[in-house]
Write an enzyme that holds these catalytic residues in place. Sequence first.
Site, PDB file in Angstrom:
ATOM      1  N   ASP A  46       0.832  -1.199   0.000  1.00  0.00           N
ATOM      2  CA  ASP A  46       0.000   0.000   0.000  1.00  0.00           C
ATOM      3  C   ASP A  46       0.870   1.254   0.000  1.00  0.00           C
ATOM      4  O   ASP A  46       0.486   2.288  -0.551  1.00  0.00           O
ATOM      5  CB  ASP A  46      -0.934  -0.005   1.202  1.00  0.00           C
ATOM      6  CG  ASP A  46      -2.108   0.932   1.024  1.00  0.00           C
ATOM      7  OD1 ASP A  46      -2.677   0.976  -0.093  1.00  0.00           O
ATOM      8  OD2 ASP A  46      -2.480   1.632   1.993  1.00  0.00           O
ATOM      9  N   CYS A 137     -11.016   2.642  -5.022  1.00  0.00           N
ATOM     10  CA  CYS A 137     -10.063   2.833  -3.944  1.00  0.00           C
ATOM     11  C   CYS A 137     -10.541   3.923  -2.991  1.00  0.00           C
ATOM     12  O   CYS A 137     -10.740   3.683  -1.795  1.00  0.00           O
ATOM     13  CB  CYS A 137      -8.694   3.210  -4.516  1.00  0.00           C
ATOM     14  SG  CYS A 137      -7.467   3.638  -3.262  1.00  0.00           S
ATOM     15  N   TYR A 141     -12.749   2.274   0.237  1.00  0.00           N
ATOM     16  CA  TYR A 141     -12.175   2.224   1.592  1.00  0.00           C
ATOM     17  C   TYR A 141     -13.096   2.917   2.596  1.00  0.00           C
ATOM     18  O   TYR A 141     -13.241   2.460   3.733  1.00  0.00           O
ATOM     19  CB  TYR A 141     -10.797   2.875   1.593  1.00  0.00           C
ATOM     20  CG  TYR A 141      -9.666   1.941   1.243  1.00  0.00           C
ATOM     21  CD1 TYR A 141      -8.489   1.932   1.971  1.00  0.00           C
ATOM     22  CD2 TYR A 141      -9.757   1.055   0.161  1.00  0.00           C
ATOM     23  CE1 TYR A 141      -7.433   1.085   1.657  1.00  0.00           C
ATOM     24  CE2 TYR A 141      -8.722   0.201  -0.160  1.00  0.00           C
ATOM     25  CZ  TYR A 141      -7.564   0.216   0.581  1.00  0.00           C
ATOM     26  OH  TYR A 141      -6.534  -0.637   0.259  1.00  0.00           O
ATOM     27  N   TYR A 167      -9.949   5.393   8.255  1.00  0.00           N
ATOM     28  CA  TYR A 167     -10.844   5.459   7.099  1.00  0.00           C
ATOM     29  C   TYR A 167     -12.304   5.666   7.485  1.00  0.00           C
ATOM     30  O   TYR A 167     -13.093   6.169   6.678  1.00  0.00           O
ATOM     31  CB  TYR A 167     -10.692   4.201   6.244  1.00  0.00           C
ATOM     32  CG  TYR A 167      -9.373   4.139   5.527  1.00  0.00           C
ATOM     33  CD1 TYR A 167      -9.105   4.964   4.446  1.00  0.00           C
ATOM     34  CD2 TYR A 167      -8.360   3.271   5.952  1.00  0.00           C
ATOM     35  CE1 TYR A 167      -7.880   4.932   3.797  1.00  0.00           C
ATOM     36  CE2 TYR A 167      -7.128   3.229   5.303  1.00  0.00           C
ATOM     37  CZ  TYR A 167      -6.905   4.067   4.221  1.00  0.00           C
ATOM     38  OH  TYR A 167      -5.688   4.044   3.593  1.00  0.00           O
ATOM     39  N   GLU A 210      -8.777  -4.120  -7.401  1.00  0.00           N
ATOM     40  CA  GLU A 210      -8.741  -3.888  -5.954  1.00  0.00           C
ATOM     41  C   GLU A 210      -8.911  -5.204  -5.200  1.00  0.00           C
ATOM     42  O   GLU A 210      -8.227  -5.452  -4.208  1.00  0.00           O
ATOM     43  CB  GLU A 210      -9.825  -2.895  -5.536  1.00  0.00           C
ATOM     44  CG  GLU A 210      -9.447  -1.435  -5.711  1.00  0.00           C
ATOM     45  CD  GLU A 210      -8.517  -0.943  -4.618  1.00  0.00           C
ATOM     46  OE1 GLU A 210      -7.994  -1.769  -3.837  1.00  0.00           O
ATOM     47  OE2 GLU A 210      -8.306   0.273  -4.533  1.00  0.00           O
TER      48      GLU A 210
END
Length: 226
Positions: A46, A137, A141, A167, A210
Amino acid sequence: MSADLFARLKEAAHPHWQAYVEHDFVRRLAAGRLPNAAFRFYLAQDYLFLIQFARAQALAVYKGRTLAEMRASKSALAAILDVELGLHVRLAAEWGLTPADLESAPEHAATVAYTRFVLDAGMAGDLLDLRVALAPCVLGYAEIAARIALEVRARPGHPQGAWVEDYAGEAYQAVAEAARAELGRLAEGALSPPRLRQLERLFAKACDLEAGFWQMALDAAAKDEP
């Protein structure tokens, strides 16, 4: 329809979206059953993803049609380079990863696949193409963290609790809402059926990539098992 293009894209790519946001990596993480090796591997990849994400934001500056769009992308680029990468380094340190570990980690094929897909979408298309490729993305998230936050909070000392809170928190949720609104603005006016189908395919492919990013971490951990 264009006011909430994201909802339309999610509906059109429903099985792809569900396979991503409800991936086994996510379910295990929420339940506190994600192997440490999987999360550690994910953190390193990441970090490499964030570097490419910064390049995508730089491309977004170039692709901007207005000064407002260019400035928004410039701010996003600065946030990654000046804030997010540093936060990621500090989180990784809690998992035993040094900055040298992160910087020397080889990019996994899944990392290369998604990040270069995003950059190619932006290079070949316009700012809307780039934002649609990044939407799973940025918005995924936020949705995942908001959904699993209560389950994670119910487990004191959850190993990925800080990651989820980042997040699920107001700051990132606001970023996601702004990204969703930007998709609507970029799609203002009637999108032709062929153009909409092209964006739907782009979004579905990004969801698949993803999901592959999650699977990469699980596969890497499985290889380390005795």
